[in-house]
Design an enzyme around this catalytic site. Sequence first.
Site, PDB file in Angstrom:
ATOM      1  N   GLY A 121       0.823  -1.209   0.000  1.00  0.00           N
ATOM      2  CA  GLY A 121       0.000   0.000   0.000  1.00  0.00           C
ATOM      3  C   GLY A 121       0.854   1.255   0.000  1.00  0.00           C
ATOM      4  O   GLY A 121       2.092   1.194  -0.085  1.00  0.00           O
ATOM      5  N   ASP A 171      -2.057 -12.706   5.915  1.00  0.00           N
ATOM      6  CA  ASP A 171      -3.433 -12.200   5.902  1.00  0.00           C
ATOM      7  C   ASP A 171      -3.786 -11.898   7.358  1.00  0.00           C
ATOM      8  O   ASP A 171      -3.841 -12.804   8.192  1.00  0.00           O
ATOM      9  CB  ASP A 171      -4.367 -13.258   5.309  1.00  0.00           C
ATOM     10  CG  ASP A 171      -5.816 -12.784   5.253  1.00  0.00           C
ATOM     11  OD1 ASP A 171      -6.164 -11.826   5.977  1.00  0.00           O
ATOM     12  OD2 ASP A 171      -6.599 -13.397   4.503  1.00  0.00           O
ATOM     13  N   ALA A 174      -4.899  -2.299   5.871  1.00  0.00           N
ATOM     14  CA  ALA A 174      -6.280  -1.970   6.252  1.00  0.00           C
ATOM     15  C   ALA A 174      -7.190  -2.152   5.052  1.00  0.00           C
ATOM     16  O   ALA A 174      -6.739  -2.229   3.903  1.00  0.00           O
ATOM     17  CB  ALA A 174      -6.365  -0.519   6.726  1.00  0.00           C
ATOM     18  N   THR A 177      -9.391   0.029   3.024  1.00  0.00           N
ATOM     19  CA  THR A 177      -9.435   1.490   2.901  1.00  0.00           C
ATOM     20  C   THR A 177     -10.495   1.978   1.900  1.00  0.00           C
ATOM     21  O   THR A 177     -10.549   3.173   1.606  1.00  0.00           O
ATOM     22  CB  THR A 177      -8.050   2.053   2.507  1.00  0.00           C
ATOM     23  OG1 THR A 177      -7.614   1.402   1.309  1.00  0.00           O
ATOM     24  CG2 THR A 177      -7.023   1.849   3.592  1.00  0.00           C
ATOM     25  N   THR A 182      -7.673   7.350  11.542  1.00  0.00           N
ATOM     26  CA  THR A 182      -8.176   8.316  10.576  1.00  0.00           C
ATOM     27  C   THR A 182      -8.977   9.436  11.234  1.00  0.00           C
ATOM     28  O   THR A 182      -9.540   9.244  12.326  1.00  0.00           O
ATOM     29  CB  THR A 182      -9.084   7.560   9.565  1.00  0.00           C
ATOM     30  OG1 THR A 182      -9.848   8.486   8.812  1.00  0.00           O
ATOM     31  CG2 THR A 182     -10.055   6.613  10.258  1.00  0.00           C
ATOM     32  N   ASP A 183      -9.060  10.558  10.547  1.00  0.00           N
ATOM     33  CA  ASP A 183      -9.952  11.651  10.967  1.00  0.00           C
ATOM     34  C   ASP A 183     -11.412  11.181  10.966  1.00  0.00           C
ATOM     35  O   ASP A 183     -12.256  11.796  11.601  1.00  0.00           O
ATOM     36  CB  ASP A 183      -9.780  12.853  10.023  1.00  0.00           C
ATOM     37  CG  ASP A 183      -9.953  12.486   8.552  1.00  0.00           C
ATOM     38  OD1 ASP A 183      -9.389  11.470   8.114  1.00  0.00           O
ATOM     39  OD2 ASP A 183     -10.653  13.217   7.826  1.00  0.00           O
ATOM     40  N   TYR A 215     -16.456   2.525   7.624  1.00  0.00           N
ATOM     41  CA  TYR A 215     -14.980   2.521   7.669  1.00  0.00           C
ATOM     42  C   TYR A 215     -14.491   3.192   8.956  1.00  0.00           C
ATOM     43  O   TYR A 215     -13.657   2.647   9.680  1.00  0.00           O
ATOM     44  CB  TYR A 215     -14.432   3.239   6.423  1.00  0.00           C
ATOM     45  CG  TYR A 215     -12.956   3.564   6.491  1.00  0.00           C
ATOM     46  CD1 TYR A 215     -11.986   2.572   6.298  1.00  0.00           C
ATOM     47  CD2 TYR A 215     -12.521   4.857   6.761  1.00  0.00           C
ATOM     48  CE1 TYR A 215     -10.635   2.878   6.374  1.00  0.00           C
ATOM     49  CE2 TYR A 215     -11.174   5.168   6.829  1.00  0.00           C
ATOM     50  CZ  TYR A 215     -10.235   4.175   6.635  1.00  0.00           C
ATOM     51  OH  TYR A 215      -8.898   4.484   6.717  1.00  0.00           O
ATOM     52  N   LYS A 248     -12.324   1.546  12.023  1.00  0.00           N
ATOM     53  CA  LYS A 248     -11.008   2.073  12.436  1.00  0.00           C
ATOM     54  C   LYS A 248     -11.047   2.474  13.910  1.00  0.00           C
ATOM     55  O   LYS A 248     -10.066   2.305  14.637  1.00  0.00           O
ATOM     56  CB  LYS A 248     -10.607   3.266  11.562  1.00  0.00           C
ATOM     57  CG  LYS A 248     -10.360   2.946  10.094  1.00  0.00           C
ATOM     58  CD  LYS A 248      -9.234   1.951   9.869  1.00  0.00           C
ATOM     59  CE  LYS A 248      -7.880   2.497  10.212  1.00  0.00           C
ATOM     60  NZ  LYS A 248      -6.798   1.501   9.883  1.00  0.00           N
TER      61      LYS A 248
HETATM   62  N1  LIG Z   1      -5.822   6.266   2.327  1.00  0.00           N
HETATM   63  C1  LIG Z   1      -6.267   7.235   3.131  1.00  0.00           C
HETATM   64  O1  LIG Z   1      -6.709   8.298   2.665  1.00  0.00           O
HETATM   65  C2  LIG Z   1      -6.238   7.067   4.624  1.00  0.00           C
HETATM   66  C3  LIG Z   1      -6.776   8.076   5.426  1.00  0.00           C
HETATM   67  C4  LIG Z   1      -6.705   7.944   6.815  1.00  0.00           C
HETATM   68  C5  LIG Z   1      -6.144   6.811   7.370  1.00  0.00           C
HETATM   69  N2  LIG Z   1      -5.649   5.820   6.577  1.00  0.00           N
HETATM   70  C6  LIG Z   1      -5.089   4.630   7.217  1.00  0.00           C
HETATM   71  O2  LIG Z   1      -3.693   4.640   6.964  1.00  0.00           O
HETATM   72  C7  LIG Z   1      -3.204   3.297   6.818  1.00  0.00           C
HETATM   73  C8  LIG Z   1      -2.438   3.159   5.507  1.00  0.00           C
HETATM   74  O3  LIG Z   1      -3.310   3.501   4.437  1.00  0.00           O
HETATM   75  P1  LIG Z   1      -2.873   3.349   2.904  1.00  0.00           P
HETATM   76  O4  LIG Z   1      -3.533   4.446   2.140  1.00  0.00           O
HETATM   77  O5  LIG Z   1      -1.393   3.132   2.813  1.00  0.00           O
HETATM   78  O6  LIG Z   1      -3.627   1.980   2.556  1.00  0.00           O
HETATM   79  P2  LIG Z   1      -3.595   1.156   1.177  1.00  0.00           P
HETATM   80  O7  LIG Z   1      -2.750   1.849   0.174  1.00  0.00           O
HETATM   81  O8  LIG Z   1      -5.016   0.811   0.854  1.00  0.00           O
HETATM   82  O9  LIG Z   1      -2.824  -0.166   1.615  1.00  0.00           O
HETATM   83  C9  LIG Z   1      -3.373  -1.094   2.500  1.00  0.00           C
HETATM   84  C10 LIG Z   1      -2.722  -2.436   2.226  1.00  0.00           C
HETATM   85  O10 LIG Z   1      -3.299  -3.400   3.130  1.00  0.00           O
HETATM   86  C11 LIG Z   1      -3.549  -4.583   2.388  1.00  0.00           C
HETATM   87  N3  LIG Z   1      -4.557  -5.443   3.002  1.00  0.00           N
HETATM   88  C12 LIG Z   1      -5.910  -5.377   2.863  1.00  0.00           C
HETATM   89  N4  LIG Z   1      -6.490  -6.408   3.505  1.00  0.00           N
HETATM   90  C13 LIG Z   1      -5.485  -7.136   4.079  1.00  0.00           C
HETATM   91  C14 LIG Z   1      -5.449  -8.315   4.853  1.00  0.00           C
HETATM   92  N5  LIG Z   1      -6.560  -8.988   5.169  1.00  0.00           N
HETATM   93  N6  LIG Z   1      -4.248  -8.779   5.267  1.00  0.00           N
HETATM   94  C15 LIG Z   1      -3.110  -8.130   4.952  1.00  0.00           C
HETATM   95  N7  LIG Z   1      -3.063  -7.021   4.196  1.00  0.00           N
HETATM   96  C16 LIG Z   1      -4.255  -6.527   3.767  1.00  0.00           C
HETATM   97  C17 LIG Z   1      -4.023  -4.052   1.050  1.00  0.00           C
HETATM   98  O11 LIG Z   1      -4.008  -5.061   0.078  1.00  0.00           O
HETATM   99  P3  LIG Z   1      -5.088  -4.975  -1.136  1.00  0.00           P
HETATM  100  O12 LIG Z   1      -4.803  -3.719  -1.859  1.00  0.00           O
HETATM  101  O13 LIG Z   1      -4.799  -6.228  -1.892  1.00  0.00           O
HETATM  102  O14 LIG Z   1      -6.452  -4.958  -0.478  1.00  0.00           O
HETATM  103  C18 LIG Z   1      -2.998  -2.950   0.798  1.00  0.00           C
HETATM  104  O15 LIG Z   1      -1.806  -3.448   0.227  1.00  0.00           O
HETATM  105  C19 LIG Z   1      -4.437   2.402   6.977  1.00  0.00           C
HETATM  106  O16 LIG Z   1      -4.547   1.986   8.315  1.00  0.00           O
HETATM  107  C20 LIG Z   1      -5.605   3.327   6.648  1.00  0.00           C
HETATM  108  O17 LIG Z   1      -6.801   2.920   7.295  1.00  0.00           O
HETATM  109  C21 LIG Z   1      -5.665   5.931   5.213  1.00  0.00           C
END
Ligand SMILES: NC(=O)c1ccc[n+]([C@@H]2O[C@H](COP(=O)([O-])OP(=O)(O)OC[C@H]3O[C@@H](n4cnc5c(N)ncnc54)[C@H](OP(=O)(O)O)[C@@H]3O)[C@@H](O)[C@H]2O)c1
Length: 279
Positions: free
Chosen positions: A10, A36, A60, A62, A101-102, A125, A129
């Site tokens: 991610g 997983d 996560a 997301t 997250t916010d 979501y 979280k």
């Molecule tokens: N993106 C945002 O805007 C945002 C905002 C606030 C907070 N956050 C938080 O910040 C953190 C990082 O976000 P990010 O944007 O880097 O997320 P991301 O790019 O969506 O990456 C999440 C990774 O987790 C993997 N994943 C999903 N289900 C899984 C499972 N069961 N076991 C193991 N891995 C799994 C996903 O794989 P797949 O792609 O194959 O599903 C993906 O590679 C997360 O905790 C997210 O909730 C994100």
Amino acid sequence: MKILVTGVKGQLGHDVVEECQKRGIEAIGVDVDEMDITDASKVEEVIKASNVDAVVHCAAWTAVDKAEDEVALCTKVNVEGTYNIAKVCKELDIKMMYFSTDYVFDGQGDQEWKEYDERHPLNVYGQTKCEGEIAVQKLLERYFIVRIAWVFGVNGNNFIKTMLRLGKERGAVSVVNDQIGSPTYTYDLAKLVVDMIQTDKYGIYHATNEGLCSWYEFACEIFKQAGLDVEVTPVDSSAFPAKAKRPSNSRMSKAELDKNGFNRLPSWQDALQRYLKLI
Ligand SMILES: NC(=O)c1ccc[n+]([C@@H]2O[C@H](COP(=O)([O-])OP(=O)(O)OC[C@H]3O[C@@H](n4cnc5c(N)ncnc54)[C@H](OP(=O)(O)O)[C@@H]3O)[C@@H](O)[C@H]2O)c1
């Protein structure tokens, strides 16, 4: 120090592993194929075998709108998955960092959300979280909860990439102007994360890039910095009825970063400038 990083495929996980490598800190990156997080025995096996001092948990579910239709699956990943990791961290007495997250806040008013304010998520979501945060807090003492927002990184899809694509395709976009927050560049955040995980300054933090904007203002700055002539129209959220409700006020206090002597992230405009050179 040796660190296990979940979600390495991610946006954030990718940059955290790179930052560790730059600093000569051993980091093992895993994603769903290697571990997983919904599989408790696999989580136990991988964390124990890795012999690490900390888990930085970036994996996560997301997909915010899809979560409204997939409550059970989103809960399994964000709540049970987080619980599975926290349980092993407790047993091994190692540190855990969890990203939130916010969206744990309801976005009412126009004041900054403080780190220990009561949580009231508006959507599935955000609820999952929030429950992930609670699981970490209930099980562990040696934890960091880092709330971030509007994330962008080189390794994945995000608002900036979507705007650039739509702007080039259509020459005009409409963007919501009634949600205020701060973008977070994973490259900048990863530096803070690697600093923080090496300390014992546990607790809840907010860590976005500095400065506020609406999505509309963010889009305008993206096109300005990218040198693209795109007509951007500000609209209310009601013009884009999405499945999941979003908070309108995502102003986040950085008081805990300041109090604990961590550097705030650079301004979001500065982060955007550096990011656009890379994509
Ligand atoms: N993106 C945002 O805007 C945002 C905002 C606030 C907070 N956050 C938080 O910040 C953190 C990082 O976000 P990010 O944007 O880097 O997320 P991301 O790019 O969506 O990456 C999440 C990774 O987790 C993997 N994943 C999903 N289900 C899984 C499972 N069961 N076991 C193991 N891995 C799994 C996903 O794989 P797949 O792609 O194959 O599903 C993906 O590679 C997360 O905790 C997210 O909730 C994100």
